[in-house]
Design an enzyme around this catalytic site. Structure first.
Site, PDB file in Angstrom:
ATOM      1  N   LYS A 245     -59.729 -38.768 -43.745  1.00 24.27           N
ATOM      2  CA  LYS A 245     -58.550 -38.100 -44.321  1.00 24.27           C
ATOM      3  C   LYS A 245     -58.947 -37.537 -45.677  1.00 24.27           C
ATOM      4  CE  LYS A 245     -53.666 -38.802 -45.450  1.00 24.27           C
ATOM      5  NZ  LYS A 245     -53.680 -37.820 -46.492  1.00 24.27           N
ATOM      6  N   ARG A 250     -54.096 -28.433 -47.326  1.00 22.25           N
ATOM      7  CA  ARG A 250     -53.995 -28.135 -45.899  1.00 22.25           C
ATOM      8  C   ARG A 250     -53.988 -26.626 -45.703  1.00 22.25           C
ATOM      9  NH1 ARG A 250     -50.732 -31.476 -41.854  1.00 22.25           N
ATOM     10  NH2 ARG A 250     -51.345 -30.616 -39.849  1.00 22.25           N
ATOM     11  N   GLU A 295     -58.292 -28.890 -43.526  1.00 17.69           N
ATOM     12  CA  GLU A 295     -58.080 -29.305 -44.909  1.00 17.69           C
ATOM     13  C   GLU A 295     -59.232 -28.730 -45.737  1.00 17.69           C
ATOM     14  OE1 GLU A 295     -55.414 -31.239 -45.629  1.00 17.69           O
ATOM     15  OE2 GLU A 295     -55.863 -32.210 -47.532  1.00 17.69           O
ATOM     16  N   LYS A 417     -51.410 -42.173 -40.603  1.00 13.97           N
ATOM     17  CA  LYS A 417     -52.364 -42.146 -41.721  1.00 13.97           C
ATOM     18  C   LYS A 417     -52.531 -43.552 -42.280  1.00 13.97           C
ATOM     19  CE  LYS A 417     -48.667 -40.616 -44.756  1.00 13.97           C
ATOM     20  NZ  LYS A 417     -48.024 -39.515 -45.429  1.00 13.97           N
TER      21      LYS A 417
END
Ligand code: AMP
Length: 555
Positions: A245, A250, A295, A417
């Protein structure tokens, strides 16, 4: 259509708190509304004059509205301010003053829906010199021609405080009811257009069938937070795909045969701000058209990920773009493909989409890569991968269901997440600022400090978490106590003796020159008062530095 008709609906909506009744009122109205007016009506009912995807802002502060009221009613600013303090809402102030004015003159013409919509929309497009004056004139023109109730709603729309209680879900259900459609169908079409007005127009035409179109931004898929690996497996099933992550920006990357366009999660067009990403996509992605989800993560010279804070300035930047690209390079981490070669992949399982992604992207470390992934059913392997992700300077993991489609705009259990939770800090209040409008009799934002030896060093400003009425730490209580502790005041700011200790939670600690500690808290929130603690218990700068170092596994 006259604006009056919308105002009639506002007042019906104000009279009920019941969701179903609101849906009845709005759906009846939508049935009667012509196709050309549907978007305007739907947006105005939600207190705005643009579709959600446009993400525009009217950009008028309450202070500026004071000027508008002054200009359109001729009332002196002092009187307006006093009334504002008493009523707590500028819409109500405008209503009352227009009422008084109308007893004197009755010259106004009826406001039309188009006029109100047009003037308010212009507010968001004005730029450059003289903008403030032009904005004031646009709203003044409306107020000069409105009746008291219209004035209240216009002002509250401009300040983003329309109080008629119409959330997006109510609009969705109202459209469904008005045009005899399924609410899910309406929502699915909304997710593609991010525009309830457009969806209603299509319903009216009997042609509700939107498609993904490269070049047109979409809502992106969102993730639910889990606290540990067990919870992730529980939400997603036996076998999962884990991905790093990254903490960046984004980007949805669109290519429509000719042109590449980049949009943020909020659908802002940021193509110009990331020229090197556009070039890199052109050179390294195969396909005649596509929509990718990714991302853009900031990297330093050693190729290590750096916090979002550093690249966030690129998003709004309008000049020196090439220099910014050099100073703050990003690596595009692609993790999904939603559309490719004329085909929507929204309903394909993640595992298939990822397979395709691996075929169409030519990875180049430091420029464009696929997010690092691990497919496994073994919790220990996930734990190891999680530790690696943190060590690499990422925020943690996104864990995904291998079979799930791409579900835009919703927190569904396709993605979760996982990131380390940071322990809250005990900080002392050393300053505060008086509020505006209805909060003008309270101190409403608070400077919190940590400790270094016998000194208190500021680490942030926080108002979130403090309550007006409901249970918890209240503005009224803090105001009363802090007034007793005031050392100095200047304008709206006060400096107070360190005494009141609050527990503050936050998402991240960042370096910051704005506060004397050299650090700032991202999204701080006051949880509780720590009356059980004394000044010796206030968290130290040392502890803050330690949390800062550890938050990304950079031990
Ligand atoms: P949060 O902002 O904490 O709610 O986390 C969700 C965000 O993480 C997304 O909106 C993306 O911007 C970002 N993100 C980073 N890496 C990934 C990934 N591998 N998959 C999906 N989203 C990611």
């Amino acid at each position: 259509m006259h604006y009056e008709e919308i105002v009639k609906i506002y007042s019906q909506l104000e009279k009920t708190t019941k969701r179903l009744e609101k849906v009845d009122i709005i759906s009846e109205f939508l049935k009667k509304t012509s196709k050309d007016n549907l978007s305007k009506v739907i947006n105005l009912l939600q207190g705005k004059v643009y579709a959600d995807w446009e993400e525009l802002k009217l950009g008028m502060s309450e202070r500026l509205i004071l000027k508008v009221i002054n200009q359109s009613t001729g009332m002196p600013s002092g009187r307006i301010e006093a009334l504002w303090k008493k009523k707590g809402n500028l819409g109500k102030v405008a209503e009352e003053l227009i009422k008084t004015k109308h007893q004197r003159t009755l010259t106004s013409t009826k406001l039309t829906l188009d006029k109100v919509y047009e003037n308010l929309r212009k507010l968001s497009s004005l730029e450059g010199e003289g903008t403030v004056g032009r904005k004031v004139s646009l709203v003044s023109e409306l107020l000069s021609n409105s009746n008291p109730e219209e004035a209240r709603h216009i002002v509250n729309t401009v300040i983003g405080d329309l109080r008629v209680g119409v959330a997006a879900g109510i609009i969705r259900d109202s459209i469904a009811k008005a045009f005899d459609r399924d609410a899910k169908e309406i929502e699915d079409n909304y997710n593609l257009s991010v525009d309830y007005g457009k969806v209603a127009e299509l319903c009216k035409e009997g042609n509700l069938n939107l498609n993904l179109i490269p070049g047109k931004p979409i809502k992106l898929m969102l993730a639910i937070k889990v606290n540990n690996i067990e919870e992730a497996f529980k939400a997603l099933g036996e076998k999962v795909q884990c991905e790093y992550k990254l903490d960046g920006c984004r980007l949805q990357c669109h290519f429509d045969l000719k042109e590449i366009k980049l949009f943020t999660r909020r659908m802002e067009n940021v193509t110009k701000q990331f020229p090197e990403v556009v070039k890199c996509l052109k050179e390294n992605v195969k396909g005649k058209n596509y929509i990718l989800d990714s991302e853009a993560a900031g990297i330093n010279k050693e190729g290590r990920y750096i916090p979002f804070q550093n690249i966030s300035q690129r998003i709004k930047r309008k000049y020196d773009i090439e220099k910014m690209a050099k100073d703050f390079p990003v690596e595009l981490n692609v993790f999904d493909v939603v559309y490719h070669n004329d085909k929507s992949l929204m309903n394909e399982p993640l595992i298939k989409r990822r397979e395709l992604l691996e075929k169409i992207i030519n990875e180049k470390k430091g420029n464009i890569i696929l997010t690092k992934k691990l497919i496994t059913d073994d919790k220990n392997k996930v734990k190891k991968f999680y530790d690696e992700a943190l060590k690499a300077g990422t925020e943690g993991l996104m864990i995904k269901n291998l079979q799930s489609g791409f579900k835009p705009g919703r927190y569904v259990d396709g993605w979760v997440k996982l990131k380390p939770t940071l322990e809250p800090l005990d900080l002392v209040i050393t300053g505060a600022t008086w509020g505006e409008g209805k909060r003008s009799s309270w101190l409403s934002s608070f400077i919190v400090s940590c400790k270094k030896d016998d000194n208190y060093l500021e680490i942030g400003r926080v108002g979130s978490g403090v309550k007006e009425k409901s249970e918890g730490v209240k503005f009224s209580y803090l105001t009363k106590e802090l007034k007793k502790l005031t050392i100095k005041s200047s304008g709206k700011k006060v400096e107070v003796k360190p005494k009141i200790i609050v527990q503050v939670s936050y998402e991240e600690i960042q370096k910051s020159p704005s506060y004397s500690s050299g650090y700032a808290l991202r999204f701080p929130r006051i949880n509780i008062l720590r009356e059980d603690k004394g000044l010796s218990d206030v968290d130290t700068l040392e502890r803050i530095k330690k949390i800062y170092r550890n938050q990304r596994g950079q031990k």
